[in-house]
Design an enzyme around this catalytic site. Structure first.
Site, PDB file in Angstrom:
ATOM      1  N   LYS A 196      30.271 -29.460 -38.938  1.00  0.00           N
ATOM      2  CA  LYS A 196      29.409 -29.407 -40.271  1.00  0.00           C
ATOM      3  C   LYS A 196      30.396 -29.710 -41.180  1.00  0.00           C
ATOM      4  O   LYS A 196      30.984 -28.936 -41.843  1.00  0.00           O
ATOM      5  CB  LYS A 196      28.851 -28.139 -40.299  1.00  0.00           C
ATOM      6  CG  LYS A 196      27.713 -28.059 -41.563  1.00  0.00           C
ATOM      7  CD  LYS A 196      27.025 -26.723 -41.616  1.00  0.00           C
ATOM      8  CE  LYS A 196      25.865 -26.503 -42.756  1.00  0.00           C
ATOM      9  NZ  LYS A 196      25.376 -25.357 -42.912  1.00  0.00           N
ATOM     10  N   LYS A 249      26.820 -32.571 -37.956  1.00  0.00           N
ATOM     11  CA  LYS A 249      25.631 -32.582 -39.198  1.00  0.00           C
ATOM     12  C   LYS A 249      26.783 -33.063 -40.358  1.00  0.00           C
ATOM     13  O   LYS A 249      27.760 -32.324 -40.511  1.00  0.00           O
ATOM     14  CB  LYS A 249      25.375 -31.100 -39.394  1.00  0.00           C
ATOM     15  CG  LYS A 249      24.272 -30.766 -40.607  1.00  0.00           C
ATOM     16  CD  LYS A 249      23.748 -29.465 -40.807  1.00  0.00           C
ATOM     17  CE  LYS A 249      22.690 -29.630 -41.931  1.00  0.00           C
ATOM     18  NZ  LYS A 249      22.092 -28.379 -42.196  1.00  0.00           N
TER      19      LYS A 249
END
Length: 327
Positions: A196, A249
């Site tokens: 992330k 992400k």
């Protein structure tokens, strides 16, 4: 021209029937995970200004939204909570009657076959907007793990099918796996936000979830967008700690990372088509600059081609409708 030697690749592009026959990558309804924002109160359907078509929904309106997801054949949702009150330690995240826990119980009671994924983080529930415990302006790693375990346990008790920790604290998968196993939830998978990045693409989500940090940023725990090798270290740690899914992400600026993770690991791989990616497409489509359907399907196909097995996307309902139209 008679002595030219070359390959005639266009033979396999001559018409749609042939193109369909040799097509390598497909986006299916089974690949889609639809995010839903639930908010305290009643009769609330707040459209997120920066995310046209995305709403904060109170629980009395949640069943209608979930029914539309089920009717479209989308197999799973991921829930995010917008609490009425926040505090320094995000206690609403792990309260048995927190907004996400209530939503999980409600959805599973009426739609038992729908896969309900619980986003496991503190940022929506803390006054400071960070994903962990804060002391003297520092985000503390190990004290945060205890609260994340409590959050995961409360979500599992409420009936979540999958726990999806998104906080990027070191050791979060190990801590949550141990906590779930000791509480008798060894059957609950962990969908880890393994890779992330500290991305500018999250801006609209913070409008939707009310989770913008009130000081500083998240660069001490989310990854530097410039780093590639670090992604493999993060994913390897999560694999060793017991993750059942890996996630990247955002998606669009990190398709190279998705591809390399897919080549290195055999766990199911999730791409998060994040809010900023959604909003850019929506804004351009509303201005008539692009064909939204064609752009979205091309983008999601690119994520699948890069190696994503599943895609979390705010476009899920639209994509499901478009796929039905193509049958």
């Amino acid at each position: 021209m008679n002595d030219l030697q070359f390959k005639r690749h266009r033979r396999l592009r001559a018409n749609e029937r042939i193109r369909s026959m040799v097509r390598e990558t497909f986006v299916r309804k089974e690949d889609l995970i639809y995010p839903i924002f639930v908010i305290e109160g009643s009769k609330i359907k707040n459209e997120v200004p920066s995310m046209p078509g995305v709403y904060q929904l109170s629980l009395d309106l949640l069943d209608e939204e979930v029914q539309s997801v089920v009717d479209l054949g989308i197999p799973s949702i991921i829930l995010f909570g917008v609490p009425a009150e926040k505090d320094d330690v995000g206690s609403g995240a792990y309260h048995d009657h927190g907004i996400v826990q209530k939503a999980i119980r409600q959805v599973k009671e009426k739609f038992p076959d729908l896969i309900v994924i619980a986003d496991t983080c503190l940022c929506e529930f803390t006054e400071h907007g960070h994903c962990g415990v804060v002391e003297n302006g520092q985000i503390l790693n190990d004290p945060s793990l205890k609260l994340l375990v409590e959050t995961a346990l409360s979500q599992a008790k409420a009936g979540a099918d999958i726990i999806a920790p998104s906080n990027m604290m070191d050791g979060f998968v190990a801590a949550i796996r141990k906590g779930l196993d000791e509480a008798g939830f060894e059957h609950i998978p962990i969908m880890s936000y393994s890779v992330k990045y500290a991305s500018a693409f999250y801006g609209p989500f913070r409008d939707a979830a009310g989770s913008a940090p009130q000081f500083g940023d998240r660069k001490t725990y989310q990854m530097d967008p410039a780093n590639r090798l670090e992604a493999f270290r993060e994913a390897q740690s999560d694999l060793e700690e017991g993750a059942d899914f890996l996630m990247v992400k955002p998606a669009l600026a990190y398709l190279d990372i998705i591809r390399e993770l897919k080549e290195r690991y055999t766990l199911p791989l999730v791409a998060y088509n994040v809010s900023g990616e959604y909003s850019m497409v929506k804004a351009a489509a509303q201005n008539g600059w692009i064909d939204e359907k064609k752009i979205v399907l091309e983008l999601l196909t690119g994520m699948k081609r890069a190696g994503a097995d599943l895609i979390i996307t705010y476009f899920a309902k639209d994509v499901a409708k478009w796929l039905d139209e193509e049958k």
